[in-house]
Design an enzyme around this catalytic site. Sequence first.
Site, PDB file in Angstrom:
ATOM      1  N   ASP A  87      -4.981   0.014  12.485  1.00 22.87           N
ATOM      2  CA  ASP A  87      -5.106   0.920  13.631  1.00 22.87           C
ATOM      3  C   ASP A  87      -3.695   1.418  13.970  1.00 22.87           C
ATOM      4  OD1 ASP A  87      -6.272   2.182  15.960  1.00 22.87           O
ATOM      5  OD2 ASP A  87      -5.471   0.565  17.185  1.00 22.87           O
ATOM      6  N   SER A  88      -3.633   2.326  14.946  1.00 24.01           N
ATOM      7  CA  SER A  88      -2.324   2.819  15.383  1.00 24.01           C
ATOM      8  C   SER A  88      -1.557   1.750  16.172  1.00 24.01           C
ATOM      9  CB  SER A  88      -2.519   4.036  16.280  1.00 24.01           C
ATOM     10  OG  SER A  88      -3.304   3.681  17.408  1.00 24.01           O
ATOM     11  N   CYS A 114      -9.818   2.488  13.504  1.00 23.58           N
ATOM     12  CA  CYS A 114      -9.260   3.553  14.338  1.00 23.58           C
ATOM     13  C   CYS A 114     -10.159   4.772  14.189  1.00 23.58           C
ATOM     14  CB  CYS A 114      -7.839   3.861  13.864  1.00 23.58           C
ATOM     15  SG  CYS A 114      -7.103   5.254  14.745  1.00 23.58           S
ATOM     16  N   GLU A 118      -2.031  -0.136  25.592  1.00 22.22           N
ATOM     17  CA  GLU A 118      -0.823  -0.621  24.901  1.00 22.22           C
ATOM     18  C   GLU A 118       0.125  -1.308  25.887  1.00 22.22           C
ATOM     19  OE1 GLU A 118       0.225  -0.539  21.550  1.00 22.22           O
ATOM     20  OE2 GLU A 118      -1.779   0.138  20.990  1.00 22.22           O
ATOM     21  N   CYS A 160     -13.098   4.841  20.627  1.00 19.90           N
ATOM     22  CA  CYS A 160     -11.685   4.539  20.347  1.00 19.90           C
ATOM     23  C   CYS A 160     -11.599   3.022  20.414  1.00 19.90           C
ATOM     24  CB  CYS A 160     -10.770   5.171  21.396  1.00 19.90           C
ATOM     25  SG  CYS A 160      -9.063   4.599  21.280  1.00 19.90           S
ATOM     26  N   HIS A 173      -9.303   1.120  21.170  1.00 20.15           N
ATOM     27  CA  HIS A 173      -8.591   0.577  22.339  1.00 20.15           C
ATOM     28  C   HIS A 173      -9.544   0.407  23.536  1.00 20.15           C
ATOM     29  CE1 HIS A 173      -4.959   1.750  20.131  1.00 20.15           C
ATOM     30  NE2 HIS A 173      -4.220   1.143  21.040  1.00 20.15           N
TER      31      HIS A 173
HETATM   32  N1  DGL Z   1      -7.482   3.094  18.566  1.00 18.13           N
HETATM   33  C1  DGL Z   1      -7.434   4.341  17.904  1.00 18.13           C
HETATM   34  C2  DGL Z   1      -8.751   5.062  17.878  1.00 18.13           C
HETATM   35  O1  DGL Z   1      -9.753   4.395  17.743  1.00 18.13           O
HETATM   36  C3  DGL Z   1      -6.209   5.190  18.098  1.00 18.13           C
HETATM   37  C4  DGL Z   1      -5.778   5.525  19.462  1.00 18.13           C
HETATM   38  C5  DGL Z   1      -4.479   6.279  19.471  1.00 18.13           C
HETATM   39  O2  DGL Z   1      -3.542   5.844  18.815  1.00 18.13           O
HETATM   40  O3  DGL Z   1      -4.422   7.332  20.123  1.00 18.13           O
HETATM   41  O4  DGL Z   1      -8.824   6.264  17.905  1.00 18.13           O
END
Ligand code: DGL
Length: 272
Positions: free
Chosen positions: A13-14, A76, A157, A189, A191
């Site tokens: 993931d990011s 992600c 984050e 997402c 996150h």
């Molecule tokens: N967690 C990621 C997603 O599912 C990336 C979120 C991000 O870096 O903007 O899109």
Amino acid sequence: MTSDNRAPIGIFDSGIGGLTVVKAVMKQLPHEDIIYFGDTARVPYGIKSVETIRDYAIQITNFLLEKKVKAILIACNSVSAAANEQIRECSSPVPVLDVVEAGTVASLKEKNINNRIGIIGTLATVGSGTYEKSIHKYAPEKNIYSKACPLLVPLAEEGWVDNEVADLVLQKYLADFKSKDMDVLILGCTHYPLFKSNIEDFFTGTDTKVIDSAISIAEMTSKLLKDKKLLNSQNESGKFECFVSDKPQRFQLLAERFLGKKLHRLDIVSLK
Ligand code: DGL
């Protein structure tokens, strides 16, 4: 290609968001070794262009392939939206699963009264229309309402998932959804499951069920490994190794708090 059942599963993931997938995979497949890459130097992805996200995603995929992973999980949604095909192409024959497919499958399993699905995600994911395409492939009759919530990733984050700032931001983003009578709201997402209980609280008293793709992708991984005879039966308990591109201390703190266990390894890697 490795087809060694003792090889690790690669997840990326990011940033910390993909740990929601890691947690579900650890629960579903406790004997598997996992290698995780969090691109902490370049997070967030969701506000970047398709080309940039694709470029980053291919670099990470190549890194995981060098580690001889037996499967790759794209944890992600922004990457799934921008680079799904490219990742599958460059990983072949190593199998790849992604959270958009997993979220789609999970949402269509739920009871359906109003044929309405809500989606929240990053600008990249919502702007790509990836969920609409994925859901309409199986269920063209669904009405889909989507909204980008770009402030949620920086909050997650920062570890600000359960305070009054997070609540206020969520209320602003979710307000339009309340009157939509949706059967489900997909957390598009990785996150966002960190805010799951706040989001569920917001929908209390409605029939909307909140869906995250983590459990679904963990179940898909289990089936995939079983079908390919790649389940690790030797391991007593799986190792968890992490690689990040920046700020390992912060990542370690949030990761260990969220997973409730120590990382076996944490290294910085700079990708190009
Ligand atoms: N967690 C990621 C997603 O599912 C990336 C979120 C991000 O870096 O903007 O899109």
